[in-house]
Design a protein around this motif. Structure first.
Motif, mmCIF file in Angstrom:
data_model
loop_
_atom_site.group_PDB
_atom_site.id
_atom_site.type_symbol
_atom_site.label_atom_id
_atom_site.label_comp_id
_atom_site.label_asym_id
_atom_site.label_seq_id
_atom_site.Cartn_x
_atom_site.Cartn_y
_atom_site.Cartn_z
ATOM 1 N N LEU A 142 31.117 33.885 -2.614
ATOM 2 C CA LEU A 142 31.561 32.666 -1.694
ATOM 3 C C LEU A 142 30.555 31.356 -1.741
ATOM 4 O O LEU A 142 29.374 31.662 -1.666
ATOM 5 C CB LEU A 142 31.610 33.146 -0.403
ATOM 6 N N ASP A 143 31.256 30.314 -2.146
ATOM 7 C CA ASP A 143 30.427 29.130 -2.280
ATOM 8 C C ASP A 143 30.668 28.469 -0.971
ATOM 9 O O ASP A 143 31.604 27.623 -0.628
ATOM 10 C CB ASP A 143 30.685 28.364 -3.393
ATOM 11 N N VAL A 144 29.592 28.266 -0.026
ATOM 12 C CA VAL A 144 29.690 27.898 1.608
ATOM 13 C C VAL A 144 29.112 26.680 1.316
ATOM 14 O O VAL A 144 27.852 26.489 1.307
ATOM 15 C CB VAL A 144 29.262 28.856 2.348
ATOM 16 N N ARG A 145 29.669 25.547 1.677
ATOM 17 C CA ARG A 145 29.099 24.409 1.856
ATOM 18 C C ARG A 145 28.899 23.733 3.276
ATOM 19 O O ARG A 145 29.766 24.168 4.359
ATOM 20 C CB ARG A 145 30.303 23.128 1.352
ATOM 21 N N ASP A 146 27.578 23.326 3.692
ATOM 22 C CA ASP A 146 27.172 22.986 4.909
ATOM 23 C C ASP A 146 26.511 21.914 4.850
ATOM 24 O O ASP A 146 25.285 21.851 4.556
ATOM 25 C CB ASP A 146 26.281 24.213 5.500
ATOM 26 N N THR A 149 24.832 39.153 0.342
ATOM 27 C CA THR A 149 23.569 38.701 -0.118
ATOM 28 C C THR A 149 23.423 37.422 -0.793
ATOM 29 O O THR A 149 24.577 36.981 -1.575
ATOM 30 C CB THR A 149 22.893 39.778 -1.119
ATOM 31 N N PRO A 150 22.376 36.561 -0.832
ATOM 32 C CA PRO A 150 22.450 35.524 -1.576
ATOM 33 C C PRO A 150 22.687 35.613 -3.101
ATOM 34 O O PRO A 150 22.051 36.603 -3.510
ATOM 35 C CB PRO A 150 21.040 34.734 -1.481
ATOM 36 N N ALA A 151 23.432 34.732 -3.507
ATOM 37 C CA ALA A 151 23.650 34.836 -5.187
ATOM 38 C C ALA A 151 23.678 33.589 -5.621
ATOM 39 O O ALA A 151 24.980 33.133 -6.218
ATOM 40 C CB ALA A 151 25.085 35.852 -5.427
ATOM 41 N N PRO A 152 22.428 32.842 -5.743
ATOM 42 C CA PRO A 152 22.669 31.353 -6.318
ATOM 43 C C PRO A 152 23.011 31.092 -7.439
ATOM 44 O O PRO A 152 23.645 30.003 -7.886
ATOM 45 C CB PRO A 152 21.012 31.048 -6.038
ATOM 46 N N SER A 153 22.922 32.222 -8.493
ATOM 47 C CA SER A 153 23.515 31.811 -9.912
ATOM 48 C C SER A 153 24.656 32.395 -10.125
ATOM 49 O O SER A 153 25.359 32.313 -11.381
ATOM 50 C CB SER A 153 22.414 32.463 -10.788
ATOM 51 N N ALA A 154 25.450 32.902 -9.239
ATOM 52 C CA ALA A 154 26.660 33.697 -9.418
ATOM 53 C C ALA A 154 27.887 32.741 -9.505
ATOM 54 O O ALA A 154 27.730 31.588 -8.748
ATOM 55 C CB ALA A 154 26.902 34.750 -8.610
#
Length: 418
Positions: free
Chosen positions: A330-334, A356-361
């Motif tokens: 999930l790419d969550v925009r805030d 879990t965070p997955a910044p490069s996925a």
């Protein structure tokens, strides 16, 4: 001197309370006794105001609560209340400033979500909140309900119903509420003061108190598993026919037998021709308990508790999902910078979910934090929001997978007004 947003000091509580009353169009004359009663429920570290010189012109307060999530787990919640801006100081960013300060502090405290009851729909979406639970109120035409006198009332084979005193409510109510709360997604914990206010042990003079009737249901073992408070208004009898109204202030039931028994009791009260249900779950079984469900007329169907995610991994890891194996990114925009990022949600039957965070996925879905917050308790459809353009699908079938994971068999419900 300019406008200043900050926490409220002890000496400023009275002015802050008057500002709250201004915002809600209530009397400015408040006795020291009443201010003292109200002050007892405030945590000043979570009580903020906007000040124009020495005058409080906007208010904001929050409380710590436990929120039940799908699957029976809980997360710590920042429950927001008493949000006002004095009419002379609108459009100056005061509500935004107060909200930003509270959300940042809640995030720092480790509270996974923030919740509130929105007085007006358009206000809170811009702060990252989404409507997470709904509520229904019914007015029941008792003569049309189809419960003949021989069939009305509780079934003795499933327990007993009895009237009890306010003191007994305070003694047994908290344990029953917690029992119901922990099995109701969307419900929140209550502080001890709630029971004092609900039973007249603590009364704000400007609000007053009319003592209701209190009734409990006991199961066959004698344990209290249901409770309700109601009042009856018996007006003139046109043509010497009964014409009373009954109104349910609140009702709690830990199971379907207690739930049905309490409603049958309430629908069998002498002389009552109209019963107002008070706030109920949007998918409550109440109309279907009637011989003629059309006798239950919907008075209110509306959004109720709004929610904002503050810690996406903690919140998504705490709730349960459909028992299927899934891997969603999930790419969550805030825009506020509090809880955005890319996160991997992994589920498998028999295993605890993990987010879990997955910044490069590579993202499967993109959505903003208000949309994910709207989906969190399981009341909304991912596919419906995708049709509105609020969810963007990057992998075919990802929206359908997310919809299956997040949706719950029964709709969440928050019984509290806070």
């Amino acid at each position: 001197m300019g406008l200043e947003i900050r926490t409220v000091t002890e000496s400023e509580v009275a002015d802050w309370v008057r500002a709250v009353n201004r915002g809600f169009h209530r009397s400015q004359t408040i006795s020291p006794e009443e201010i003292g009663i109200m002050r007892a429920g405030y945590d000043l570290e979570r009580t903020r105001g906007a000040f124009d010189g020495d005058r409080c012109v906007a208010t904001f307060r929050s409380m710590a609560r436990d929120l039940t999530v799908p699957g029976g787990g809980s997360v710590r919640a920042d429950a927001v209340t008493n949000v006002t801006v004095t009419a002379t100081h609108r459009r100056r960013g005061l509500a935004s400033g107060l909200m930003a300060a509270d959300l940042a502090a809640a995030r720092e405290r480790g509270e996974a979500v923030s919740i509130l009851i929105a007085a007006e729909y358009p206000i809170y979406g811009r702060f990252g909140f989404g409507p997470a639970t709904w509520v229904t109120d019914w007015e029941i035409d008792v003569p049309r309900a189809g419960l003949g006198r021989r069939h009305a009332g509780p079934d003795p084979a499933e327990g007993t119903v009895e009237l009890i005193s306010a003191a007994e409510v305070r003694a047994v109510g908290p344990a029953l509420h917690e029992r119901v709360r922990t099995r109701t997604a969307g419900a929140i914990s209550r502080e001890a003061g709630w029971w004092d206010r609900a039973t007249g042990a603590s009364v704000l003079p400007s609000f007053g108190f009319k003592e209701p009737f209190f009734v409990v249901h006991r199961d066959l073992a004698g344990e209290v598993d249901g409770m309700a408070a109601y009042e009856v208004n018996d007006p003139h009898w046109p043509g010497k026919l009964p014409n009373a109204d009954a109104e349910v202030r609140w009702q709690l039931a830990a199971g379907p037998a207690a739930d049905a028994a309490l409603w049958r009791y309430l629908l069998s009260l002498d002389w009552v021709v109209r019963l107002r249900s008070g706030h109920r779950p949007p998918d409550d079984v109440l109309p279907l308990l009637l011989g003629d469900p059309r006798a239950a007329r919907t008075e209110t169907y509306a959004d109720f508790m709004w929610l904002r995610l503050l810690d996406v991994p903690a919140a998504l890891s705490a709730r349960g999902y459909a028992p299927v194996a899934a891997d969603l990114v999930l790419d969550v925009r805030d825009p506020a910078g509090l809880s955005g990022g890319t996160f991997r949600l992994e589920t498998a039957p028999g295993d605890a979910p993990r987010c879990t965070p997955a910044p490069s996925a590579a993202a499967d879905l993109t959505l903003d934090v208000a949309t994910l917050s709207r989906l969190y308790l399981g009341d909304e459809s991912v596919l419906r929001l995708a049709d509105l353009g609020l969810v963007t699908e990057h992998r075919a079938g990802a929206a359908a997978t997310a919809d299956h994971l997040f949706r719950t068999p029964r709709r969440p419900w928050c019984p509290e007004t806070f």
